[in-house]
Design a protein around this motif. Structure first.
Motif, PDB file in Angstrom:
ATOM      1  N   TYR A  19       5.626  55.968  31.997  1.00  0.00           N
ATOM      2  CA  TYR A  19       6.910  56.664  31.520  1.00  0.00           C
ATOM      3  C   TYR A  19       7.527  56.982  32.873  1.00  0.00           C
ATOM      4  CZ  TYR A  19       4.330  57.459  27.245  1.00  0.00           C
ATOM      5  OH  TYR A  19       3.753  57.431  25.932  1.00  0.00           O
ATOM      6  N   GLU A  20       8.878  56.919  32.860  1.00  0.00           N
ATOM      7  CA  GLU A  20       9.853  56.962  34.169  1.00  0.00           C
ATOM      8  C   GLU A  20      10.960  57.843  33.587  1.00  0.00           C
ATOM      9  OE1 GLU A  20       8.788  52.660  36.294  1.00  0.00           O
ATOM     10  OE2 GLU A  20      10.678  53.103  35.401  1.00  0.00           O
ATOM     11  N   ILE A  21      11.354  58.893  34.604  1.00  0.00           N
ATOM     12  CA  ILE A  21      12.447  59.628  34.494  1.00  0.00           C
ATOM     13  C   ILE A  21      13.375  59.131  35.446  1.00  0.00           C
ATOM     14  CG2 ILE A  21      13.579  61.962  34.490  1.00  0.00           C
ATOM     15  CD1 ILE A  21      10.898  62.956  33.371  1.00  0.00           C
ATOM     16  N   LEU A  22      14.435  58.504  35.265  1.00  0.00           N
ATOM     17  CA  LEU A  22      15.516  58.129  36.029  1.00  0.00           C
ATOM     18  C   LEU A  22      16.569  59.217  36.168  1.00  0.00           C
ATOM     19  CD1 LEU A  22      15.826  54.572  34.844  1.00  0.00           C
ATOM     20  CD2 LEU A  22      14.487  55.382  36.682  1.00  0.00           C
ATOM     21  N   GLU A  23      17.349  59.633  37.237  1.00  0.00           N
ATOM     22  CA  GLU A  23      18.013  60.639  37.629  1.00  0.00           C
ATOM     23  C   GLU A  23      19.384  59.920  38.289  1.00  0.00           C
ATOM     24  OE1 GLU A  23      19.013  64.450  40.500  1.00  0.00           O
ATOM     25  OE2 GLU A  23      17.324  63.443  40.363  1.00  0.00           O
ATOM     26  N   ARG A  24      20.463  60.454  37.379  1.00  0.00           N
ATOM     27  CA  ARG A  24      22.044  60.075  37.944  1.00  0.00           C
ATOM     28  C   ARG A  24      22.299  60.624  39.104  1.00  0.00           C
ATOM     29  NH1 ARG A  24      27.629  60.749  36.912  1.00  0.00           N
ATOM     30  NH2 ARG A  24      28.511  59.102  36.279  1.00  0.00           N
ATOM     31  N   SER A  25      22.794  59.735  40.168  1.00  0.00           N
ATOM     32  CA  SER A  25      23.308  60.596  41.203  1.00  0.00           C
ATOM     33  C   SER A  25      24.622  60.704  40.965  1.00  0.00           C
ATOM     34  CB  SER A  25      23.075  59.345  42.470  1.00  0.00           C
ATOM     35  OG  SER A  25      23.957  58.446  42.272  1.00  0.00           O
ATOM     36  N   ALA A  26      25.410  61.252  42.024  1.00  0.00           N
ATOM     37  CA  ALA A  26      26.804  61.721  41.880  1.00  0.00           C
ATOM     38  C   ALA A  26      27.766  60.428  41.880  1.00  0.00           C
ATOM     39  CB  ALA A  26      27.246  62.450  43.050  1.00  0.00           C
ATOM     40  N   GLY A  27      27.313  59.185  42.292  1.00  0.00           N
ATOM     41  CA  GLY A  27      27.947  57.839  42.601  1.00  0.00           C
ATOM     42  C   GLY A  27      27.828  57.181  41.263  1.00  0.00           C
TER      43      GLY A  27
END
Length: 173
Positions: free
Chosen positions: A152-160
């Motif tokens: 299981y992976e959680i990907l975070e969206r950066s400001a860019g």
């Protein structure tokens, strides 16, 4: 997560009260013209991350699933595509997960990808479990299944607008 009461049989992710699920539109619920255009977008994004030395080079992608959602005025798509070599003794498969974004009506730009290839029964299978917002940040939760277990992976969206791995856990059963 620990649940104090029994979970429904079809639950995928349990969220804390401060985490809010984002509404996902699935390709299956779209008008035919919209779903065809979105499938073409996912195939284009997947072909952009394909390895030019791969034995799958030149084979068409089959789009398996697509979900879209909105984040800060951008359209985000998460799609899964596959290519297959159906040889008799050892069929081979390549699975690709792509995340693309666009602002307005332009083309989707690739923001993140995952790819696995190998024997049909050993290749990794990806699935989007959820897209969420927490503390003004956006995340997607991805499940990767393989012979050795599930990751299981959680990907975070950066400001860019790029998506980065924030957390990962392998569960072996």
């Amino acid at each position: 997560a620990r649940l104090s009461a029994g979970a429904p049989a079809d639950w995928a992710v349990a969220l804390a009260p401060t985490v809010h699920a984002l509404r996902l539109d699935s390709i299956e619920t779209m008008a035919p013209a919209d779903s065809a255009a979105l499938a073409a977008d996912i195939a284009r994004l997947a072909s952009g991350v394909a390895d030019s030395e791969s034995r799958f080079r030149g084979l068409p992608f089959a789009v398996l699933a697509v979900h879209r959602f909105q984040v800060e005025g951008a359209n985000v798509v998460v799609g899964r595509a596959a290519r297959r070599i159906p040889q008799e003794a050892t069929p081979l498969e390549e699975r690709t997960l792509v995340i693309g974004e666009r602002a307005g009506s332009g083309q989707f730009e690739l923001k993140h990808s995952m790819r696995s290839s190998g024997a049909e029964d050993a290749v990794e299978h990806y699935a989007l479990l959820a897209a969420v917002r927490a503390a003004e940040k956006h995340f997607v939760i991805i499940e990767s299944e393989r012979d050795s277990g599930t990751r299981y992976e959680i990907l975070e969206r950066s400001a860019g607008g790029t998506w980065q791995l924030r957390w990962s856990r392998q569960l072996n059963c």
